[in-house]
Design a protein around this motif. Structure first.
Motif, mmCIF file in Angstrom:
data_model
loop_
_atom_site.group_PDB
_atom_site.id
_atom_site.type_symbol
_atom_site.label_atom_id
_atom_site.label_comp_id
_atom_site.label_asym_id
_atom_site.label_seq_id
_atom_site.Cartn_x
_atom_site.Cartn_y
_atom_site.Cartn_z
ATOM 1 N N THR A 1 1.831 12.884 -15.744
ATOM 2 C CA THR A 1 2.227 13.154 -14.358
ATOM 3 C C THR A 1 1.004 13.364 -13.470
ATOM 4 N N VAL A 2 0.028 14.120 -13.968
ATOM 5 C CA VAL A 2 -1.188 14.365 -13.182
ATOM 6 C C VAL A 2 -1.963 13.061 -12.988
ATOM 7 N N ALA A 3 -2.063 12.245 -14.045
ATOM 8 C CA ALA A 3 -2.785 10.974 -13.923
ATOM 9 C C ALA A 3 -2.122 10.061 -12.899
ATOM 10 N N GLN A 4 -0.811 9.957 -12.949
ATOM 11 C CA GLN A 4 -0.102 9.102 -11.989
ATOM 12 C C GLN A 4 -0.232 9.635 -10.573
ATOM 13 N N ALA A 5 -0.263 10.943 -10.410
ATOM 14 C CA ALA A 5 -0.443 11.519 -9.074
ATOM 15 C C ALA A 5 -1.802 11.179 -8.487
ATOM 16 N N HIS A 6 -2.785 10.890 -9.361
ATOM 17 C CA HIS A 6 -4.118 10.487 -8.902
ATOM 18 C C HIS A 6 -4.303 8.979 -8.961
ATOM 19 N N GLY A 7 -3.218 8.222 -9.185
ATOM 20 C CA GLY A 7 -3.310 6.769 -9.240
ATOM 21 C C GLY A 7 -3.873 6.234 -10.533
ATOM 22 N N GLY A 8 -3.913 7.077 -11.591
ATOM 23 C CA GLY A 8 -4.501 6.660 -12.851
ATOM 24 C C GLY A 8 -3.467 6.519 -13.951
ATOM 25 N N GLU A 9 -3.946 6.576 -15.181
ATOM 26 C CA GLU A 9 -3.075 6.413 -16.343
ATOM 27 C C GLU A 9 -3.704 7.112 -17.535
ATOM 28 N N VAL A 10 -2.858 7.308 -18.576
ATOM 29 C CA VAL A 10 -3.307 7.913 -19.820
ATOM 30 C C VAL A 10 -3.169 6.869 -20.923
ATOM 31 N N GLU B 1 0.829 -1.207 0.000
ATOM 32 C CA GLU B 1 0.000 0.000 0.000
ATOM 33 C C GLU B 1 0.863 1.255 0.000
ATOM 34 N N ALA B 2 1.967 1.237 0.770
ATOM 35 C CA ALA B 2 2.851 2.400 0.815
ATOM 36 C C ALA B 2 3.512 2.628 -0.544
ATOM 37 N N ALA B 3 3.918 1.537 -1.217
ATOM 38 C CA ALA B 3 4.521 1.690 -2.540
ATOM 39 C C ALA B 3 3.526 2.247 -3.543
ATOM 40 N N ASP B 4 2.284 1.768 -3.488
ATOM 41 C CA ASP B 4 1.253 2.294 -4.384
ATOM 42 C C ASP B 4 0.953 3.757 -4.071
ATOM 43 N N ARG B 5 0.914 4.084 -2.782
ATOM 44 C CA ARG B 5 0.666 5.473 -2.382
ATOM 45 C C ARG B 5 1.813 6.385 -2.820
#
Length: 477
Positions: free
Chosen positions: A450-459, A231-235
């Motif tokens: 960068t924004v997508a990864q900061a929200h846990g998402g992807e493009v 969880e910490a790595a994903d966060r």
């Protein structure tokens, strides 16, 4: 084998522990049953041997004319005797463990009687059947026994034909007396205790429940640090400034957590240093660019002056984009719940006000927790690319189970499949986008990613079958 085991480390460890303990418990119960059976056989065999030895002594001491009456007198429920000229059992009868124990104890009780004079067999009472009556030819010869005795012996044998009543095992013995006659006995002995008993099943159930609960608790405590680290790595992948993971648990877990926190600090330091260096370089470039622009104004050749000013303008836009990217990456914007539909409508209205063709096709009301400014910039970059290189943009919002998808379609030429992954690299631009009219610094999609990864998402980028490019910003709930 892997298909039989659970997919998680917790499940596999729990299964191995419980199955191992079950096998160990079952093996120990089997050993205990074997020892208990031998002990029961020893005790029961000793009791039967002593009882038979007592009857044999009585017959040895009794006169021949009283032995038939003695056989009748010693009859008890579960114990019968008969006196005959021949043994009822063959010489090869018996041979089992309990028969051997009883024979050995009987020989010992009878002061070392010859083993050949002791014949015995053991069978379940439910299937045991008495042998057929002795033919007259096997009885004692008439000259060696009075006729009255022969008549009484036949009468006694007819009385004994029904056999024994009771549960357990029937032990049949034929013991040779000193005068050559045989004493035949039948008695009920305690059966071998069954292996599968209610107590055994109860002990297995109790062990499964107690050991399963204890093992589940212990394994959960051991695997919890691994889940916390995942969880910490994903966060950390979503937020570089995420708090460190707690350093608790066993020694190995604490050391792993400490190493992870140190790694997180080093990564954060490297990213911050890179961002500060990039911002510093971009900021310092603005001064010489400004000086070059002033000097370019004094160039006499009009064509050369315009080309120089165009190049300087492009450099200024690149520097401004880098500074904006560095500023957005460095700032710690708080998350807020916004309506993504309203945010998309605002971006589309700005494009329409600027004279560009952009329409919001479908966007249900979707509350979503995000960094509003960063999210607006990412959506604006996707729409800008669609309008600039694809003539028009069609925006839609899909609120699915567990995720939200912002989709932007255009009618442009698309992107070659080999270039789909490279367009996310900073300052990378396709050849067709390098025109002076369209501009572009090659950092827009990098900001979106960068924004997508900061929200846990992807493009995701893909060429549509009917032509054009489809860009999707996938954001988990």
């Amino acid at each position: 084998m892997r298909r039989l085991l659970p997919d998680t480390l917790f499940g596999r460890t729990l299964v191995v522990l419980v199955v191992g303990l079950l096998v160990t418990h079952f093996a120990s119960m089997a050993i205990y049953y074997s020892d208990r059976s031998e002990a029961v056989a020893m005790v029961g065999g000793g009791y039967v041997a002593e009882r038979v030895a007592t009857v044999v002594r009585l017959f040895e001491e009794a006169p021949a004319n009283e032995r038939l009456w003695l056989a009748q007198a010693t009859r008890r429920p579960g114990f019968t005797t008969s006196w005959d000229a021949e043994p009822e059992l063959p010489a090869d009868a018996g041979g089992g463990l309990r028969e051997g124990i009883i024979a050995a104890m009987l020989a010992l009780s009878l002061d070392g009687i010859d083993a050949g004079r002791i014949r015995l067999s053991l069978a379940d009472a439910s299937v045991a059947a008495r042998p057929s009556p002795m033919p007259h030819s096997r009885m004692m010869e008439p000259g060696s026994m009075p006729s009255g005795m022969q008549h009484m012996m036949r009468y006694h044998r007819r009385m004994m034909e029904p056999g024994l009543d009771g549960e357990g095992q029937v032990l049949r013995l034929s013991v040779g007396l000193s005068d050559g006659s045989w004493l035949n006995l039948e008695t009920i002995v305690a059966p071998r205790p069954p292996f599968w008993t209610e107590r055994l099943v109860l002990s297995l159930l109790v062990m499964i429940v107690l050991v399963g609960l204890l093992a589940a608790w212990a394994v959960r405590r051991m695997t919890r640090p691994l889940e916390a680290m995942a969880e910490a790595a994903d966060r950390l992948g979503r937020d570089m400034h995420a708090p460190p993971m707690p350093e608790t648990g066993a020694g190995e877990a604490r050391r792993a957590a400490t190493a992870f926190n140190r790694m997180q600090e080093r990564i954060r330091g490297l990213v911050d240093s890179r961002t500060r260096m990039l911002a510093a370089i971009s900021h310092d470039l603005r001064t010489p660019i400004t000086r070059l622009r002033l000097r370019a104004e004094f160039i006499d050749d009009e064509e050369a002056r315009q080309k120089t000013l165009t190049d300087l303008g492009e450099m200024e836009r690149m520097v401004a984009s880098v500074l904006e990217f560095a500023r957005d990456d460095a700032q710690d914007e708080a998350r807020e719940t916004v309506d993504l539909a309203a945010l998309l409508q605002s971006v589309c209205d700005d494009q329409s006000d600027a004279g560009r063709e952009c329409v919001l096709v479908d966007a249900p009301r979707t509350p979503f927790a995000c960094r509003p400014l960063a999210m607006r910039r990412a959506i604006s970059n996707l729409v800008d690319n669609a309008v600039a290189y694809g003539e028009r943009a069609r925006v839609s919002l899909i609120d699915g189970a567990g995720r939200v998808v912002i989709r932007v379609d255009d009618d442009g030429p698309g992107i070659p499949a080999a270039e789909l992954a490279r367009v996310f690299e900073p300052f990378y631009r396709l050849e067709r986008s390098r025109s002076r009219e369209t501009g572009g610094t090659g950092i827009g999609l990098c900001v979106v990613q960068t924004v997508a990864q900061a929200h846990g998402g992807e493009v995701r980028l893909a060429n549509r079958d009917g032509g054009g490019l489809r860009a999707e910003l996938v954001l988990p709930r």
